[in-house]
Design a protein around this motif. Structure first.
Motif, PDB file in Angstrom:
ATOM      1  N   GLN A  86       5.890 -11.775   4.035  1.00  0.00           N
ATOM      2  CA  GLN A  86       6.475 -12.937   3.348  1.00  0.00           C
ATOM      3  C   GLN A  86       5.422 -13.916   2.867  1.00  0.00           C
ATOM      4  OE1 GLN A  86       8.934 -14.134   6.781  1.00  0.00           O
ATOM      5  NE2 GLN A  86       7.908 -16.129   6.662  1.00  0.00           N
ATOM      6  N   GLY A  87       5.811 -14.702   1.881  1.00  0.00           N
ATOM      7  CA  GLY A  87       4.900 -15.692   1.323  1.00  0.00           C
ATOM      8  C   GLY A  87       5.505 -16.272   0.074  1.00  0.00           C
ATOM      9  N   LYS A  88       4.632 -16.746  -0.818  1.00  0.00           N
ATOM     10  CA  LYS A  88       5.113 -17.371  -2.057  1.00  0.00           C
ATOM     11  C   LYS A  88       4.365 -16.812  -3.261  1.00  0.00           C
ATOM     12  CE  LYS A  88       6.983 -21.725  -0.463  1.00  0.00           C
ATOM     13  NZ  LYS A  88       7.048 -23.181  -0.679  1.00  0.00           N
ATOM     14  N   ILE A  89       5.047 -16.835  -4.381  1.00  0.00           N
ATOM     15  CA  ILE A  89       4.420 -16.519  -5.670  1.00  0.00           C
ATOM     16  C   ILE A  89       4.160 -17.850  -6.363  1.00  0.00           C
ATOM     17  CG2 ILE A  89       4.578 -15.171  -7.783  1.00  0.00           C
ATOM     18  CD1 ILE A  89       4.873 -13.495  -5.179  1.00  0.00           C
ATOM     19  N   LEU A  90       2.900 -18.106  -6.691  1.00  0.00           N
ATOM     20  CA  LEU A  90       2.489 -19.410  -7.195  1.00  0.00           C
ATOM     21  C   LEU A  90       1.650 -19.239  -8.457  1.00  0.00           C
ATOM     22  CD1 LEU A  90       1.286 -20.557  -3.675  1.00  0.00           C
ATOM     23  CD2 LEU A  90       3.349 -21.414  -4.794  1.00  0.00           C
ATOM     24  N   ASP A  91       1.590 -20.307  -9.269  1.00  0.00           N
ATOM     25  CA  ASP A  91       0.628 -20.272 -10.369  1.00  0.00           C
ATOM     26  C   ASP A  91      -0.715 -20.791  -9.841  1.00  0.00           C
ATOM     27  OD1 ASP A  91       0.678 -23.048 -10.392  1.00  0.00           O
ATOM     28  OD2 ASP A  91       2.041 -23.185 -12.106  1.00  0.00           O
ATOM     29  N   THR A  92      -1.719 -20.782 -10.680  1.00  0.00           N
ATOM     30  CA  THR A  92      -3.057 -21.120 -10.178  1.00  0.00           C
ATOM     31  C   THR A  92      -3.196 -22.614  -9.871  1.00  0.00           C
ATOM     32  OG1 THR A  92      -3.803 -21.188 -12.479  1.00  0.00           O
ATOM     33  CG2 THR A  92      -4.250 -19.178 -11.246  1.00  0.00           C
ATOM     34  N   ALA A  93      -2.180 -23.409 -10.272  1.00  0.00           N
ATOM     35  CA  ALA A  93      -2.164 -24.827  -9.892  1.00  0.00           C
ATOM     36  C   ALA A  93      -1.390 -25.028  -8.591  1.00  0.00           C
ATOM     37  CB  ALA A  93      -1.542 -25.658 -11.011  1.00  0.00           C
ATOM     38  N   GLY A  94      -0.891 -23.917  -8.022  1.00  0.00           N
ATOM     39  CA  GLY A  94      -0.169 -24.009  -6.750  1.00  0.00           C
ATOM     40  C   GLY A  94       1.309 -24.297  -6.903  1.00  0.00           C
ATOM     41  N   GLN A  95       1.800 -24.265  -8.145  1.00  0.00           N
ATOM     42  CA  GLN A  95       3.232 -24.511  -8.366  1.00  0.00           C
ATOM     43  C   GLN A  95       4.011 -23.201  -8.205  1.00  0.00           C
ATOM     44  OE1 GLN A  95       4.622 -27.637  -8.890  1.00  0.00           O
ATOM     45  NE2 GLN A  95       2.506 -28.119  -8.290  1.00  0.00           N
ATOM     46  N   PRO A  96       5.189 -23.275  -7.571  1.00  0.00           N
ATOM     47  CA  PRO A  96       5.959 -22.042  -7.348  1.00  0.00           C
ATOM     48  C   PRO A  96       6.420 -21.394  -8.654  1.00  0.00           C
ATOM     49  CG  PRO A  96       7.225 -23.995  -6.692  1.00  0.00           C
ATOM     50  CD  PRO A  96       5.839 -24.467  -7.004  1.00  0.00           C
ATOM     51  N   ILE A  97       6.446 -20.087  -8.649  1.00  0.00           N
ATOM     52  CA  ILE A  97       6.997 -19.330  -9.783  1.00  0.00           C
ATOM     53  C   ILE A  97       8.299 -18.712  -9.317  1.00  0.00           C
ATOM     54  CG2 ILE A  97       6.632 -17.427 -11.382  1.00  0.00           C
ATOM     55  CD1 ILE A  97       3.617 -17.848 -11.050  1.00  0.00           C
ATOM     56  N   ARG A  98       9.387 -19.114  -9.937  1.00  0.00           N
ATOM     57  CA  ARG A  98      10.683 -18.566  -9.546  1.00  0.00           C
ATOM     58  C   ARG A  98      10.976 -17.297 -10.338  1.00  0.00           C
ATOM     59  NH1 ARG A  98      14.811 -19.530 -13.129  1.00  0.00           N
ATOM     60  NH2 ARG A  98      16.325 -19.079 -11.493  1.00  0.00           N
ATOM     61  N   ASN A  99      11.732 -16.416  -9.717  1.00  0.00           N
ATOM     62  CA  ASN A  99      12.214 -15.208 -10.383  1.00  0.00           C
ATOM     63  C   ASN A  99      11.092 -14.265 -10.833  1.00  0.00           C
ATOM     64  OD1 ASN A  99      14.592 -13.879 -10.856  1.00  0.00           O
ATOM     65  ND2 ASN A  99      14.581 -14.368 -13.045  1.00  0.00           N
ATOM     66  N   ALA A 100       9.929 -14.361 -10.187  1.00  0.00           N
ATOM     67  CA  ALA A 100       8.888 -13.351 -10.438  1.00  0.00           C
ATOM     68  C   ALA A 100       9.384 -12.016  -9.901  1.00  0.00           C
ATOM     69  CB  ALA A 100       7.592 -13.749  -9.739  1.00  0.00           C
ATOM     70  N   LEU A 101       9.039 -10.944 -10.590  1.00  0.00           N
ATOM     71  CA  LEU A 101       9.432  -9.605 -10.119  1.00  0.00           C
ATOM     72  C   LEU A 101       8.310  -9.063  -9.244  1.00  0.00           C
ATOM     73  CD1 LEU A 101      11.414  -7.187 -10.236  1.00  0.00           C
ATOM     74  CD2 LEU A 101      10.066  -6.340 -12.182  1.00  0.00           C
ATOM     75  N   ILE A 102       8.647  -8.750  -7.999  1.00  0.00           N
ATOM     76  CA  ILE A 102       7.662  -8.260  -7.029  1.00  0.00           C
ATOM     77  C   ILE A 102       8.004  -6.804  -6.726  1.00  0.00           C
ATOM     78  CG2 ILE A 102       6.687  -8.620  -4.728  1.00  0.00           C
ATOM     79  CD1 ILE A 102       8.287 -11.493  -5.127  1.00  0.00           C
ATOM     80  N   GLU A 103       7.155  -5.893  -7.149  1.00  0.00           N
ATOM     81  CA  GLU A 103       7.391  -4.468  -6.889  1.00  0.00           C
ATOM     82  C   GLU A 103       6.408  -4.019  -5.815  1.00  0.00           C
ATOM     83  OE1 GLU A 103       8.414  -2.154 -10.668  1.00  0.00           O
ATOM     84  OE2 GLU A 103       7.307  -3.877 -11.445  1.00  0.00           O
ATOM     85  N   VAL A 104       6.929  -3.363  -4.782  1.00  0.00           N
ATOM     86  CA  VAL A 104       6.075  -2.942  -3.665  1.00  0.00           C
ATOM     87  C   VAL A 104       6.283  -1.456  -3.391  1.00  0.00           C
ATOM     88  CG1 VAL A 104       6.093  -5.235  -2.634  1.00  0.00           C
ATOM     89  CG2 VAL A 104       7.782  -3.578  -1.886  1.00  0.00           C
ATOM     90  N   TRP A 105       5.224  -0.801  -2.918  1.00  0.00           N
ATOM     91  CA  TRP A 105       5.353   0.597  -2.518  1.00  0.00           C
ATOM     92  C   TRP A 105       4.264   0.936  -1.502  1.00  0.00           C
ATOM     93  CZ3 TRP A 105       3.606  -1.102  -7.192  1.00  0.00           C
ATOM     94  CH2 TRP A 105       2.448  -0.567  -7.745  1.00  0.00           C
ATOM     95  N   GLN A 106       4.615   1.824  -0.583  1.00  0.00           N
ATOM     96  CA  GLN A 106       3.667   2.238   0.451  1.00  0.00           C
ATOM     97  C   GLN A 106       4.049   3.624   0.948  1.00  0.00           C
ATOM     98  OE1 GLN A 106       5.000  -0.858   3.565  1.00  0.00           O
ATOM     99  NE2 GLN A 106       4.561   0.908   4.860  1.00  0.00           N
ATOM    100  N   THR A 107       3.169   4.231   1.748  1.00  0.00           N
ATOM    101  CA  THR A 107       3.485   5.550   2.292  1.00  0.00           C
ATOM    102  C   THR A 107       4.345   5.415   3.537  1.00  0.00           C
ATOM    103  OG1 THR A 107       1.657   5.720   3.875  1.00  0.00           O
ATOM    104  CG2 THR A 107       1.194   6.412   1.596  1.00  0.00           C
ATOM    105  N   ALA A 108       4.990   6.506   3.883  1.00  0.00           N
ATOM    106  CA  ALA A 108       5.658   6.626   5.178  1.00  0.00           C
ATOM    107  C   ALA A 108       4.579   6.806   6.255  1.00  0.00           C
ATOM    108  CB  ALA A 108       6.615   7.816   5.143  1.00  0.00           C
TER     109      ALA A 108
END
Ligand code: FE2
Length: 283
Positions: free
Chosen positions: A140-162
């Motif tokens: 968990q954490g936050k998606i932010l711009d480089t000024a530290g402001q939150p970015i809402r509705n960013a698409l976060i795609e993740v993948w890993q092995t079993a």
């Protein structure tokens, strides 16, 4: 044919082969393409000359590249793997993503992204079946711009092995879509998903790239990591990993992808799950 053996790459026009290829591009309507090909050809010719490549070695190289292409399909990209193990992917990454703007460090995309990612809610799991014997992990954490402001509705795609070290697309025993998913950041930029502890794994050794690593006596291991691709309108796409601290392969990643800023702890919490905290900054 007297003197043919002394031609040393000089053609009928008297120009070197390298120059002949370069002048063949004079009518190319795309200057960038002409420049890239000219320089690539120059370095290729120089390398061939430097190692005095034999005919047999040339044939072996053609065979290798042909096999690499044949190994590619919708879920296996052997050419990306080849680029990765030669350090070319990370070099392109370095050139294009300096991180000077305060955005999160990037690393290799890897060959196992699958566009068929299902969307999960905030806090949802990326598993499609239980993985007993491995600690559950909340990221968990936050998606932010480089000024530290939150970015809402960013698409976060993740993948890993079993835990067996294989991605779903490599392993017919796994349900397709297991251990990969997409989610959106909330209004305050926050995101959270549940998974299991990632494991270190060897890159696929059943193809020509694996054969090359064996021939070179190189380690195929990658340290444990989770892949991320994060996109948001008005921001540059972020392709990166989170690596697990204390992994024995952090110093010897087969694809040279580790950056210190991407290494995270995953401490055990009172609820029996491990927790990994990671904010991401988009440029
Ligand atoms: Fe990976």
């Amino acid at each position: 044919m007297a003197g043919a053996g002394r031609s040393r790459g000089i053609g009928m026009s008297g120009a070197s082969l390298e120059d002949q290829v370069a002048s063949s591009l004079a009518a190319c309507p795309n200057p960038r393409l002409a420049h890239v090909i000219t320089r690539m050809v120059s370095h290729l010719h120089q390398a061939i000359r430097e190692v005095q490549l034999t005919q047999e070695e040339w044939e072996e190289g053609i065979r290798f590249l042909t096999d690499t292409g044949k190994k590619c399909d919708a879920s296996r990209q052997e050419f990306i793997l080849l680029s990765d193990v030669l350090g070319a992917s990370m070099l392109v990454d370095q050139i294009n993503h300096s991180g000077d703007d305060g955005s999160t460090q990037t690393t290799v995309f890897g060959p196992f992204y699958d566009g068929l990612q299902r969307v999960i809610p905030h806090g949802g799991t990326i598993l499609l079946r239980p993985e007993p014997g491995v600690d559950p992990l909340m990221v968990q954490g936050k998606i932010l711009d480089t000024a530290g402001q939150p970015i809402r509705n960013a698409l976060i795609e993740v993948w890993q092995t079993a835990p067996n070290g294989l991605y779903d697309v490599q392993d017919p025993q796994q349900p397709r879509g297991h251990l990969r998913a997409s989610l959106n950041s909330r209004d305050d930029g926050s995101y959270a998903f549940e998974t299991v502890m990632p494991v270190c794994y060897p890159i696929p050794m059943d193809g020509p790239v694996g054969g090359l690593l064996r021939a070179l006596g190189r380690s195929p291991w990658r340290p444990a990591h989770i892949h991320f691709m994060i996109t948001a309108p008005g921001h540059r796409r972020l392709v990166t990993h989170l690596f697990l601290a204390d992994d024995p392969h952090l110093q010897s990643d087969a694809v040279f992808g580790v950056k210190d800023a991407l290494i995270r702890n995953a401490d055990m919490q009172s609820d029996g799950k491990r927790l990994m905290l990671a904010d991401f900054y988009l440029g």
